[in-house]
Design a protein around this motif. Structure first.
Motif, short mmCIF file in Angstrom:
data_model
loop_
_atom_site.label_atom_id
_atom_site.label_comp_id
_atom_site.label_asym_id
_atom_site.label_seq_id
_atom_site.Cartn_x
_atom_site.Cartn_y
_atom_site.Cartn_z
N GLY A 147 40.52 31.51 47.77
CA GLY A 147 41.44 31.91 48.83
C GLY A 147 42.14 33.22 48.52
N VAL A 148 42.57 33.38 47.28
CA VAL A 148 43.25 34.61 46.87
C VAL A 148 42.25 35.77 46.86
CG1 VAL A 148 44.45 35.76 44.96
CG2 VAL A 148 45.10 33.45 45.62
N TRP A 149 41.00 35.52 46.46
CA TRP A 149 40.00 36.58 46.46
C TRP A 149 39.79 37.11 47.89
CZ3 TRP A 149 38.16 40.18 43.66
CH2 TRP A 149 36.98 40.83 43.99
N GLU A 150 39.71 36.22 48.86
CA GLU A 150 39.57 36.65 50.26
C GLU A 150 40.75 37.50 50.69
OE1 GLU A 150 36.87 36.46 52.20
OE2 GLU A 150 35.93 35.61 50.41
N ALA A 151 41.95 37.10 50.30
CA ALA A 151 43.15 37.89 50.61
C ALA A 151 43.09 39.25 49.91
CB ALA A 151 44.41 37.14 50.20
N ALA A 152 42.59 39.28 48.68
CA ALA A 152 42.48 40.53 47.92
C ALA A 152 41.50 41.48 48.61
CB ALA A 152 42.04 40.26 46.48
N LEU A 153 40.42 40.95 49.15
CA LEU A 153 39.44 41.80 49.84
C LEU A 153 40.02 42.38 51.13
CD1 LEU A 153 36.15 39.76 49.36
CD2 LEU A 153 36.93 41.77 48.07
N ARG A 154 40.87 41.62 51.81
CA ARG A 154 41.54 42.17 53.00
C ARG A 154 42.57 43.23 52.59
NH1 ARG A 154 41.36 36.78 54.18
NH2 ARG A 154 43.56 36.46 53.69
N PHE A 155 43.23 42.98 51.47
CA PHE A 155 44.27 43.86 50.95
C PHE A 155 43.70 45.19 50.49
CE2 PHE A 155 46.89 45.07 47.21
CZ PHE A 155 48.12 45.21 47.82
N TRP A 156 42.58 45.14 49.73
CA TRP A 156 41.96 46.35 49.19
C TRP A 156 40.44 46.16 49.20
CZ3 TRP A 156 43.53 51.03 48.96
CH2 TRP A 156 42.91 51.97 48.13
N PRO A 157 39.76 46.51 50.29
CA PRO A 157 38.31 46.27 50.43
C PRO A 157 37.44 46.79 49.29
CG PRO A 157 39.26 46.87 52.55
CD PRO A 157 40.36 47.05 51.52
N PRO A 158 37.81 47.87 48.57
CA PRO A 158 36.95 48.30 47.46
C PRO A 158 36.71 47.23 46.39
CG PRO A 158 38.40 50.09 48.07
CD PRO A 158 38.86 48.87 48.84
N TYR A 159 37.54 46.19 46.32
CA TYR A 159 37.29 45.13 45.34
C TYR A 159 35.89 44.53 45.54
CZ TYR A 159 42.23 45.07 43.89
OH TYR A 159 43.48 45.39 43.41
N ALA A 160 35.40 44.49 46.78
CA ALA A 160 34.06 43.94 47.04
C ALA A 160 32.99 44.81 46.37
CB ALA A 160 33.81 43.85 48.55
N ALA A 161 33.15 46.14 46.44
CA ALA A 161 32.19 47.04 45.78
C ALA A 161 32.26 46.87 44.26
CB ALA A 161 32.48 48.49 46.16
N TYR A 162 33.47 46.69 43.73
CA TYR A 162 33.61 46.49 42.29
C TYR A 162 32.86 45.23 41.85
CZ TYR A 162 37.67 49.69 42.64
OH TYR A 162 38.51 50.75 42.87
N GLN A 163 33.06 44.12 42.60
CA GLN A 163 32.42 42.86 42.24
C GLN A 163 30.90 42.96 42.36
OE1 GLN A 163 33.92 39.49 41.09
NE2 GLN A 163 31.90 40.04 40.36
N ALA A 164 30.41 43.69 43.36
CA ALA A 164 28.97 43.82 43.58
C ALA A 164 28.28 44.56 42.44
CB ALA A 164 28.70 44.53 44.90
N ARG A 165 29.00 45.42 41.73
CA ARG A 165 28.41 46.22 40.64
C ARG A 165 28.31 45.48 39.32
NH1 ARG A 165 31.46 50.98 42.54
NH2 ARG A 165 33.07 50.58 41.02
N ILE A 166 28.99 44.36 39.19
CA ILE A 166 29.10 43.72 37.87
C ILE A 166 28.65 42.26 37.92
CG2 ILE A 166 30.90 45.25 37.00
CD1 ILE A 166 32.98 43.19 37.87
N ASP A 167 28.29 41.74 36.75
CA ASP A 167 27.85 40.34 36.64
C ASP A 167 29.00 39.37 36.41
OD1 ASP A 167 25.16 41.01 36.99
OD2 ASP A 167 24.89 41.39 34.84
N ARG A 168 30.08 39.86 35.81
CA ARG A 168 31.21 38.97 35.50
C ARG A 168 32.01 38.67 36.77
NH1 ARG A 168 36.11 41.71 35.50
NH2 ARG A 168 35.88 43.97 35.52
N GLU A 169 32.70 37.53 36.78
CA GLU A 169 33.63 37.25 37.87
C GLU A 169 34.95 37.95 37.57
OE1 GLU A 169 34.39 33.33 40.25
OE2 GLU A 169 35.70 33.29 38.48
N ILE A 170 35.44 38.71 38.54
CA ILE A 170 36.71 39.41 38.37
C ILE A 170 37.83 38.38 38.23
CG2 ILE A 170 38.40 40.86 39.57
CD1 ILE A 170 36.03 42.48 40.69
N ARG A 171 38.62 38.53 37.18
CA ARG A 171 39.73 37.61 36.94
C ARG A 171 40.90 37.91 37.89
NH1 ARG A 171 39.64 38.12 30.33
NH2 ARG A 171 37.96 36.61 30.00
#
Length: 168
Positions: A130-154
């Protein structure tokens, strides 16, 4: 959304930004924050920001890091903050996340010039989703960051310790 914000979001989603920003943005933030005695955080002109101080996971020495944050409502009127360990979409977790995991109750944030002792909690499961969805609305570039890496963003929630006020 203003054109300037869209431009910054587009630029901050690039790999070039991910290589350069970790070296430039925190250094500028620290310098301006120190020069203005905590009144100004340069990156907070685009996103809300805090300066996190927490003992190092291995050294125990205080480590200070300027970070974007999402102010969050809390239970019983106690507000808090969400920190996203994106590391600008680089492979490893940022060091400050290991420090919070090692010392969750020894952190202090500087929020709008005030030092506030906080307790950090790593989010997981449905709460994290739920917080991740809110973070993506807050700052959409987080989706690009997550797509580039294998780890789950903390994701961490920081709550003021008893007797301390949250965001104002």
């Amino acid at each position: 959304m203003p054109a300037g914000v869209r431009l910054v979001q587009k630029v901050s989603s690039t790999r070039v930004f991910a290589r350069i920003a970790p070296h430039v943005v925190p250094a500028m933030d620290r310098a301006v924050h120190r020069l203005t005695r905590g009144r100004v955080l340069l990156s907070a002109q685009m996103l809300p920001g805090v300066v996190l101080t927490v003992p190092g996971a291995r050294s125990g020495q205080p480590r200070t890091t300027p970070l974007a944050c999402m102010p969050q409502p809390g239970e019983g009127g106690k507000d808090g903050w969400i920190l996203v360990g994106s590391n600008f979409g680089r492979p490893g977790h940022p060091a400050w996340t290991a420090n919070l995991l090692a010392h969750p109750e020894a952190a202090v944030i500087n929020w709008k010039g005030r030092d506030i002792p906080v307790r950090a909690r790593l989010l997981s499961g449905e709460e994290r989703a739920g917080v991740w969805e809110a973070a993506l609305r807050f700052w959409p570039p987080y989706a690009a960051y997550q797509a580039r890496i294998d780890r789950e963003i903390r994701l961490f929630r920081l709550d003021p310790l008893e007797g301390c006020d949250g965001p104002v």
